[in-house]
Design a protein around this motif. Structure first.
Motif, mmCIF file in Angstrom:
data_model
loop_
_atom_site.group_PDB
_atom_site.id
_atom_site.type_symbol
_atom_site.label_atom_id
_atom_site.label_comp_id
_atom_site.label_asym_id
_atom_site.label_seq_id
_atom_site.Cartn_x
_atom_site.Cartn_y
_atom_site.Cartn_z
ATOM 1 N N ASP A 211 0.874 -1.168 0.000
ATOM 2 C CA ASP A 211 0.000 0.000 0.000
ATOM 3 C C ASP A 211 0.916 1.224 0.000
ATOM 4 O OD1 ASP A 211 -2.444 -1.389 0.071
ATOM 5 O OD2 ASP A 211 -2.390 -1.534 2.257
ATOM 6 N N ASP A 213 2.120 4.927 0.223
ATOM 7 C CA ASP A 213 1.779 6.252 0.725
ATOM 8 C C ASP A 213 2.077 7.271 -0.361
ATOM 9 O OD1 ASP A 213 0.985 8.118 2.801
ATOM 10 O OD2 ASP A 213 3.100 8.714 2.843
ATOM 11 N N SER A 214 3.205 7.081 -1.042
ATOM 12 C CA SER A 214 3.552 7.908 -2.200
ATOM 13 C C SER A 214 4.317 7.043 -3.200
ATOM 14 C CB SER A 214 4.396 9.118 -1.789
ATOM 15 O OG SER A 214 5.657 8.688 -1.299
ATOM 16 N N ASN A 237 -0.373 9.621 -4.695
ATOM 17 C CA ASN A 237 -0.376 9.392 -3.256
ATOM 18 C C ASN A 237 -1.495 8.424 -2.888
ATOM 19 O OD1 ASN A 237 1.730 11.264 -2.740
ATOM 20 N ND2 ASN A 237 0.276 12.955 -2.839
ATOM 21 N N SER A 238 -1.315 7.732 -1.777
ATOM 22 C CA SER A 238 -2.344 6.820 -1.236
ATOM 23 C C SER A 238 -2.837 5.839 -2.300
ATOM 24 C CB SER A 238 -3.527 7.632 -0.677
ATOM 25 O OG SER A 238 -3.098 8.513 0.336
ATOM 26 N N LYS A 240 -3.402 2.072 -2.990
ATOM 27 C CA LYS A 240 -3.501 0.788 -2.310
ATOM 28 C C LYS A 240 -3.406 -0.399 -3.274
ATOM 29 C CE LYS A 240 -5.974 2.236 1.841
ATOM 30 N NZ LYS A 240 -7.077 1.914 2.781
ATOM 31 N N MET A 268 2.543 2.923 3.264
ATOM 32 C CA MET A 268 1.619 3.383 4.293
ATOM 33 C C MET A 268 1.931 2.709 5.624
ATOM 34 S SD MET A 268 -2.143 3.424 2.510
ATOM 35 C CE MET A 268 -2.503 4.435 1.069
#
Length: 270
Positions: A211, A213-214, A237-238, A240, A268
């Motif tokens: 996953d 985060d960036s 970003n983000s 998943k 993440m």
């Protein structure tokens, strides 16, 4: 009678020669077996590790100063002296021999890295820690598959190597997954682009076990000769696992090929 005696004598002589010959052959085979270095390498590898780990760490030092260079040099040399003779030794297990050579070469790389510690620190770090990670994987392999052991005093240090080896293997798996994502990043020109300024999009699925985060990827635009016309980045970003996202870049340059080079990413936190 004399003729019979002579024949018997000849037969006995031949038999004695055959027996001696067999004995010599077996002795030669035994001697050959004793030249294999497999077991001795494991013993000296353990001795080399303990010699390295026994070097007393200075009370105060900063990586890159004179004290740290002297300390690291003493550690590396202590181990190197124990294992370097095995570069030219014969092993019964050819796979073990190759691993032994790889391991010794990693120590040599750390010796080489120390030349740059106070001259070009970035190069030192790259060479040193690259070799460190490879050494930890090989040490765990030697423990699990070849019977490498160390004395009780150093078992906690060996456990640290096992932990690092697992982290390295996990990172290699994730890097491979990221590279797979990059290879599937196929950009196409947006139909709504203007004549001078063109937009390019790529719809990409997160096929990894991460996953993000960036996630930032470097993109090079190349001419027909492979020369870089322009470099840019795309990011999200983000992002998943299993999700699709659109990467976009814009340019007014003319080019022949898009090359996605590498990615920097963070995961993440739970």
């Amino acid at each position: 009678m004399k003729k019979s005696l002579l024949i018997c004598t000849v037969i006995l002589s031949v038999m004695a020669m055959v027996i001696c010959g067999c004995g010599s052959t077996k002795q030669a085979e035994k001697s050959t077996e004793e030249t294999y270095a497999d077991k001795d390498f494991m013993k000296d590898l353990a001795a080399g590790l303990e010699a390295r780990w026994s070097v007393e760490e200075p009370e105060q030092y900063t990586e890159g100063d004179d004290v740290s260079k002297e300390y690291y040099t003493e550690m590396v040399n202590a181990e190197y002296e124990k294992v370097t003779p095995y570069l030219d030794k014969k092993f019964k297990d050819s796979t073990l021999q190759q691993k032994a050579i790889n391991y010794i070469n990693m120590i040599k790389q750390q010796k080489e890295a120390l030349k740059y510690m106070q001259v070009k620190f970035d190069k030192y770090e790259k060479l040193w820690y690259e070799a460190y990670d490879e050494r930890t994987k090989l040490i765990v392999d030697f423990v699990d598959n070849y019977g490498l052991t160390v004395s009780d005093k150093y078992k906690s240090t060996l456990d640290d190597f096992k932990t690092n080896a697992q982290e390295v293997e996990d990172k290699e798996i994730k890097d491979s997954e990221v590279n797979a994502i990059l290879s599937n990043m196929n950009f196409k020109k947006d139909k709504n682009s203007s004549y001078d300024w063109k937009n390019y999009n790529a719809i990409v699925k997160n096929t990894s076990s991460i996953d993000f985060d960036s996630f930032v990827a470097d993109v090079n635009l190349l001419d027909k000769d492979g020369v870089i016309v322009e470099s840019t980045t795309v990011y999200v970003n983000s992002w998943k696992q299993g999700a699709k996202t659109k990467f976009t870049f814009s340019t007014d340059k003319n080019f022949d090929k898009i090359s996605v080079e590498k990615a920097e990413w963070s995961e993440m936190q739970e």
